[in-house]
Each structure stands twice: as structure tokens, then as C-alpha cells.
Design a protein around this motif. Structure first.
Motif, short mmCIF file in Angstrom:
data_model
loop_
_atom_site.label_atom_id
_atom_site.label_comp_id
_atom_site.label_asym_id
_atom_site.label_seq_id
_atom_site.Cartn_x
_atom_site.Cartn_y
_atom_site.Cartn_z
N LEU A 38 -6.69 -22.02 -17.61
CA LEU A 38 -7.14 -20.93 -16.75
C LEU A 38 -6.54 -21.08 -15.36
CD1 LEU A 38 -10.84 -21.28 -17.87
CD2 LEU A 38 -9.29 -19.44 -18.54
N LEU A 39 -6.16 -19.96 -14.78
CA LEU A 39 -5.60 -19.93 -13.43
C LEU A 39 -6.22 -18.75 -12.71
CD1 LEU A 39 -1.93 -20.40 -12.41
CD2 LEU A 39 -3.19 -18.41 -11.61
N THR A 40 -6.80 -18.99 -11.55
CA THR A 40 -7.48 -17.94 -10.80
C THR A 40 -7.09 -18.02 -9.33
OG1 THR A 40 -9.38 -17.89 -12.29
CG2 THR A 40 -9.75 -17.07 -10.09
N PHE A 41 -6.80 -16.87 -8.74
CA PHE A 41 -6.55 -16.76 -7.31
C PHE A 41 -7.89 -16.52 -6.61
CE2 PHE A 41 -2.59 -15.58 -9.21
CZ PHE A 41 -1.61 -16.00 -8.33
N GLN A 42 -8.09 -17.19 -5.50
CA GLN A 42 -9.29 -16.98 -4.69
C GLN A 42 -8.82 -16.77 -3.26
OE1 GLN A 42 -12.34 -19.96 -5.13
NE2 GLN A 42 -13.20 -19.50 -3.14
N PHE A 43 -9.26 -15.66 -2.66
CA PHE A 43 -8.79 -15.29 -1.32
C PHE A 43 -9.78 -15.69 -0.24
CE2 PHE A 43 -6.40 -12.78 -4.23
CZ PHE A 43 -5.14 -12.78 -3.69
N ASP A 44 -9.25 -15.98 0.93
CA ASP A 44 -10.06 -16.31 2.10
C ASP A 44 -11.01 -15.15 2.38
OD1 ASP A 44 -11.02 -17.26 4.55
OD2 ASP A 44 -9.28 -16.48 5.64
N LYS A 45 -12.28 -15.45 2.51
CA LYS A 45 -13.28 -14.40 2.71
C LYS A 45 -13.16 -13.71 4.05
CE LYS A 45 -16.75 -17.66 4.31
NZ LYS A 45 -18.04 -18.26 4.04
N ASN A 46 -12.42 -14.29 4.98
CA ASN A 46 -12.25 -13.70 6.30
C ASN A 46 -11.11 -12.69 6.37
OD1 ASN A 46 -14.40 -15.20 7.42
ND2 ASN A 46 -13.05 -16.97 7.60
#
Length: 126
Positions: A38-46
Motif C-alpha cells: 500500500l502507498l498513500t499520499f498525505q498532505f500537510d493540513k496547512n
């Protein structure tokens, strides 16, 4: 942040597909006989456009999370597993990526990390 997503879809996602990952942005899966990578991108919440890439490995078939939710194989993401590796991170730290100053440099860095650190982590869980 839409530009970051657009740039990643255009420049990095085709490379992930060449490596055997399927799925839709930001969640990808690579199926093996008994495991799913599994590979997931997670973006900065700001909203800075920075992002991390998380990797995880799960057994094939429906998966029950540690909190008791059953997730179908084709809906499973790295966020559903407790044991994950942040690509590029060293000893539990974070590695934030940015498409600045050049997306091509970021793509090259991510692909190199996937082939080295990422592959080592994924294979260690098989």
C-alpha cells in the motif's frame, strides 16, 4: 494544493503504475500472491503543498483494522494499518516532500527512495 495534486498525477503516478501500483490518487495498491503493498499520499493540513508518502503491507483478502473495522482489499489504504513506513524518514522521523523547485527532482528522489528504502520495508513484511 490542487496544483501539487495535478503535478503528482501527471509526473509521478505514471511511474507508480510502471512499478505495478494500481488505484486512484492518493491511494495505491500493488497486489502480490499473499500480500498487498500500500502507498498513500498525505498532505500537510496547512495547505503548504508539502506531502509525505506512507507505505504499508497487508495480507490479501478482507482486512480487519485494529479498531475492528473490516475493509475490503480493493478499499484498503496505508492509513488502515498501524505499522507504516514514511518514505524517506529515518528512525521514525518525517520526510516531507515538495514539488518545488522542480517536480522532476522530487519525482526522481521519490522513485529512488521507493527502490531502496521503500522496497526494503515492503519486502521485509512479505
Amino acid at each position: 494544493m490542487q496544483n501539487v495534486r495535478t503535478q503528482l498525477k501527471e509526473h509521478l503516478v505514471p511511474e507508480l503504475r510502471n512499478l505495478g501500483f494500481k488505484g486512484s490518487f492518493p491511494h495505491f495498491r500493488r497486489l502480490h500472491e499473499q500480500r498487498i503493498h500500500l502507498l498513500t499520499f498525505q498532505f500537510d493540513k496547512n495547505g503548504t503543498g508539502r506531502f509525505v508518502i506512507e507505505l504499508a503491507v497487508a495480507p490479501r483478502g478482507p482486512f480487519t483494522t485494529s479498531w475492528g473495522k473490516e475493509v475490503a482489499e480493493n478499499k484498503l489504504t496505508a492509513h488502515d494499518l498501524n505499522e507504516r513506513q514514511r518514505l524517506g524518514a529515518i528512525e521514525g522521523g518525517d520526510q516531507w516532500f515538495s514539488i518545488e523547485p522542480h517536480i522532476s527532482e522530487t519525482v526522481d528522489e521519490i522513485l529512488e527512495l521507493l527502490q531502496t528504502q521503500g522496497q526494503k520495508f515492503l519486502e521485509s513484511k512479505n
